[in-house]
Design a protein around this motif. Structure first.
Motif, mmCIF file in Angstrom:
data_model
loop_
_atom_site.group_PDB
_atom_site.id
_atom_site.type_symbol
_atom_site.label_atom_id
_atom_site.label_comp_id
_atom_site.label_asym_id
_atom_site.label_seq_id
_atom_site.Cartn_x
_atom_site.Cartn_y
_atom_site.Cartn_z
ATOM 1 N N LEU A 7 0.824 -1.211 0.000
ATOM 2 C CA LEU A 7 0.000 0.000 0.000
ATOM 3 C C LEU A 7 0.855 1.258 0.000
ATOM 4 O O LEU A 7 0.346 2.360 -0.154
ATOM 5 N N VAL A 8 2.096 1.121 0.164
ATOM 6 C CA VAL A 8 3.025 2.254 0.193
ATOM 7 C C VAL A 8 3.927 2.153 -1.017
ATOM 8 O O VAL A 8 4.432 1.077 -1.344
ATOM 9 N N MET A 9 4.088 3.301 -1.723
ATOM 10 C CA MET A 9 4.969 3.331 -2.905
ATOM 11 C C MET A 9 6.418 3.344 -2.441
ATOM 12 O O MET A 9 6.790 4.102 -1.543
ATOM 13 N N GLU A 10 7.174 2.463 -3.083
ATOM 14 C CA GLU A 10 8.595 2.396 -2.764
ATOM 15 C C GLU A 10 9.341 3.421 -3.593
ATOM 16 O O GLU A 10 8.955 3.751 -4.706
ATOM 17 N N ASN A 11 10.402 3.894 -3.025
ATOM 18 C CA ASN A 11 11.273 4.866 -3.715
ATOM 19 C C ASN A 11 10.501 6.125 -4.123
ATOM 20 O O ASN A 11 10.646 6.625 -5.239
ATOM 21 N N ALA A 12 9.597 6.590 -3.307
ATOM 22 C CA ALA A 12 8.816 7.806 -3.617
ATOM 23 C C ALA A 12 9.163 8.863 -2.586
ATOM 24 O O ALA A 12 9.120 8.600 -1.378
ATOM 25 N N ASP A 13 9.549 10.043 -3.118
ATOM 26 C CA ASP A 13 9.867 11.123 -2.197
ATOM 27 C C ASP A 13 8.586 11.860 -1.761
ATOM 28 O O ASP A 13 7.472 11.601 -2.257
ATOM 29 N N MET A 17 4.625 12.321 -3.509
ATOM 30 C CA MET A 17 3.456 11.891 -2.758
ATOM 31 C C MET A 17 2.471 13.063 -2.593
ATOM 32 O O MET A 17 1.251 12.890 -2.682
ATOM 33 N N GLN A 18 3.028 14.277 -2.360
ATOM 34 C CA GLN A 18 2.166 15.456 -2.198
ATOM 35 C C GLN A 18 1.378 15.722 -3.483
ATOM 36 O O GLN A 18 0.185 16.036 -3.447
ATOM 37 N N ARG A 19 2.041 15.607 -4.652
ATOM 38 C CA ARG A 19 1.370 15.836 -5.937
ATOM 39 C C ARG A 19 0.265 14.796 -6.164
ATOM 40 O O ARG A 19 -0.819 15.118 -6.654
ATOM 41 N N ILE A 20 0.607 13.520 -5.774
ATOM 42 C CA ILE A 20 -0.396 12.455 -5.962
ATOM 43 C C ILE A 20 -1.630 12.745 -5.105
ATOM 44 O O ILE A 20 -2.776 12.619 -5.548
ATOM 45 N N ARG A 21 -1.387 13.212 -3.871
ATOM 46 C CA ARG A 21 -2.511 13.530 -2.989
ATOM 47 C C ARG A 21 -3.343 14.678 -3.546
ATOM 48 O O ARG A 21 -4.579 14.650 -3.536
ATOM 49 N N GLU A 22 -2.668 15.722 -4.034
ATOM 50 C CA GLU A 22 -3.378 16.877 -4.575
ATOM 51 C C GLU A 22 -4.224 16.491 -5.783
ATOM 52 O O GLU A 22 -5.370 16.924 -5.936
#
Length: 345
Positions: A7-13, A17-22
């Protein structure tokens, strides 16, 4: 079907993650906005449909009511036409009966004339026989008594003469020495003019027959309605009579009585005042009518709590009829009310 290993993306800064959430939030908002718009459109369509359905129902109800009114109007019109036709038939039958009665009277008069002519012929024949008999007897005997008998059998011609009849010119019960002749003559002249002042030019009077265009007939009709307690119908009858002739004081006087029964007090005062205007000059013949007018106007004033004006009218009525105990008692009651000394009953 693919499955996520984690459920957590590996190697993601953090920035990624902020852009994906937005982006996810924006998509969720867009989806919510679209759903809200869709709901608004659906709601608007439902309102429009409900409004159209309501308008259709109202239109249907309106047409139904108009149809009922039209049917009722046709029914009333047909009944009115039937009634008018009946009245015409009744009037026609009356005319036929009158013609037949006139014809019968003429025949009866002609028969009487024939009988009288026959009687005169018989009398003439008898007289001629008597004359011939007396002439023969006189020729035989030459007696002077037979000549006298002949003269006595023939009646003497009637003497012409003139019989003069003098009628009194008095129209009122009072003695001449106690009367005001000029005012009485003026009153009679006004009454005669009032009877001649007919007006049948109003649109309300066009559908009335000749009998119903008589103010006296309408007055009697109103009086009968008043006696049965149908005061509105009585007022309508008096209104038509006043349209025909607005110079008859008793019409206003009777209409004032109807308004008083219905507690139309201002109209009672108006009609009573109009009646008093027409009851001029004051003469014994219109004394009763003036008393009624003053009493009805005074009663209306008292019911409006204008006791001073009411007392003035009652006192005016008492001046005309000073022996009326009822008027005297009513005037005393009004005086007690004015002075605040009336005791509670």
């Amino acid at each position: 079907m693919a499955m996520w290993d984690s459920l957590v993306m590996e190697n993601a800064d953090k920035e990624k993650m902020q852009r994906i959430r937005e982006n996810a939030v924006i998509k969720a908002q867009e989806k919510a906005n679209e759903e809200e718009k869709s709901k608004a459109v659906t709601k608007q369509e439902h309102k429009k449909y409900a409004l159209e359905a309501t308008m259709k129902l109202e239109e249907t109800e309106r047409k139904r009511i108009e149809n009922l009114k039209e049917e009722e109007r046709k029914k009333v019109t047909e009944e009115l036409e039937i009634w008018k036709e009946k009245q015409r038939n009744v009037e026609k039958q009356r005319r036929i009966q009158r013609k037949e009665e006139i014809c019968q009277e003429r025949k009866h008069i002609e028969e009487k004339k024939k009988q009288e002519i026959n009687k005169t012929k018989i009398l003439n024949v008898g007289i001629s026989k008597t004359r011939s008999t007396s002439t023969r007897s006189a020729g035989r005997s030459g007696n002077i008594f037979s000549e006298k008998l002949e003269e006595e059998c023939v009646p003497a011609p009637r003497t012409a003469g003139t019989i003069k009849i003098n009628f009194t010119s008095r129209m009122f019960p009072t003695a001449l020495r106690e009367s005001r002749v000029a005012e009485e003559e003026e009153w009679l002249h006004k009454q005669a003019e009032a009877r001649r002042a007919m007006n049948a030019n109003f649109s309300e009077l066009k559908d009335l027959n000749e009998e119903e265009k008589n103010p006296d007939w309408l007055k009697d009709k109103g009086n009968k309605m008043f006696a049965t307690g149908n005061y509105l119908a009585a007022i309508n009858a008096y209104n038509l009579a006043i349209l025909l002739n607005n110079k008859i004081p008793v019409l206003y006087l009777n209409r004032a009585a109807c308004h008083l029964k219905l507690r139309n007090l201002h109209k009672t005062i108006e009609d009573s005042s109009k009646a008093l205007e027409l009851l001029i000059p004051p003469v014994p013949d219109n004394a009763d009518a003036r008393v009624k007018a003053y009493v009805r106007r005074g009663t209306a004033f008292c019911q409006l709590e204008l006791y001073t004006e009411g007392l003035q009218d009652y006192e005016a009525a008492l001046k005309i009829d000073p022996t009326n105990k009822t008027l005297e008692q009513d005037a005393e009651k009004i005086q007690h009310i004015i002075h605040g000394t009336e005791q509670a009953s």
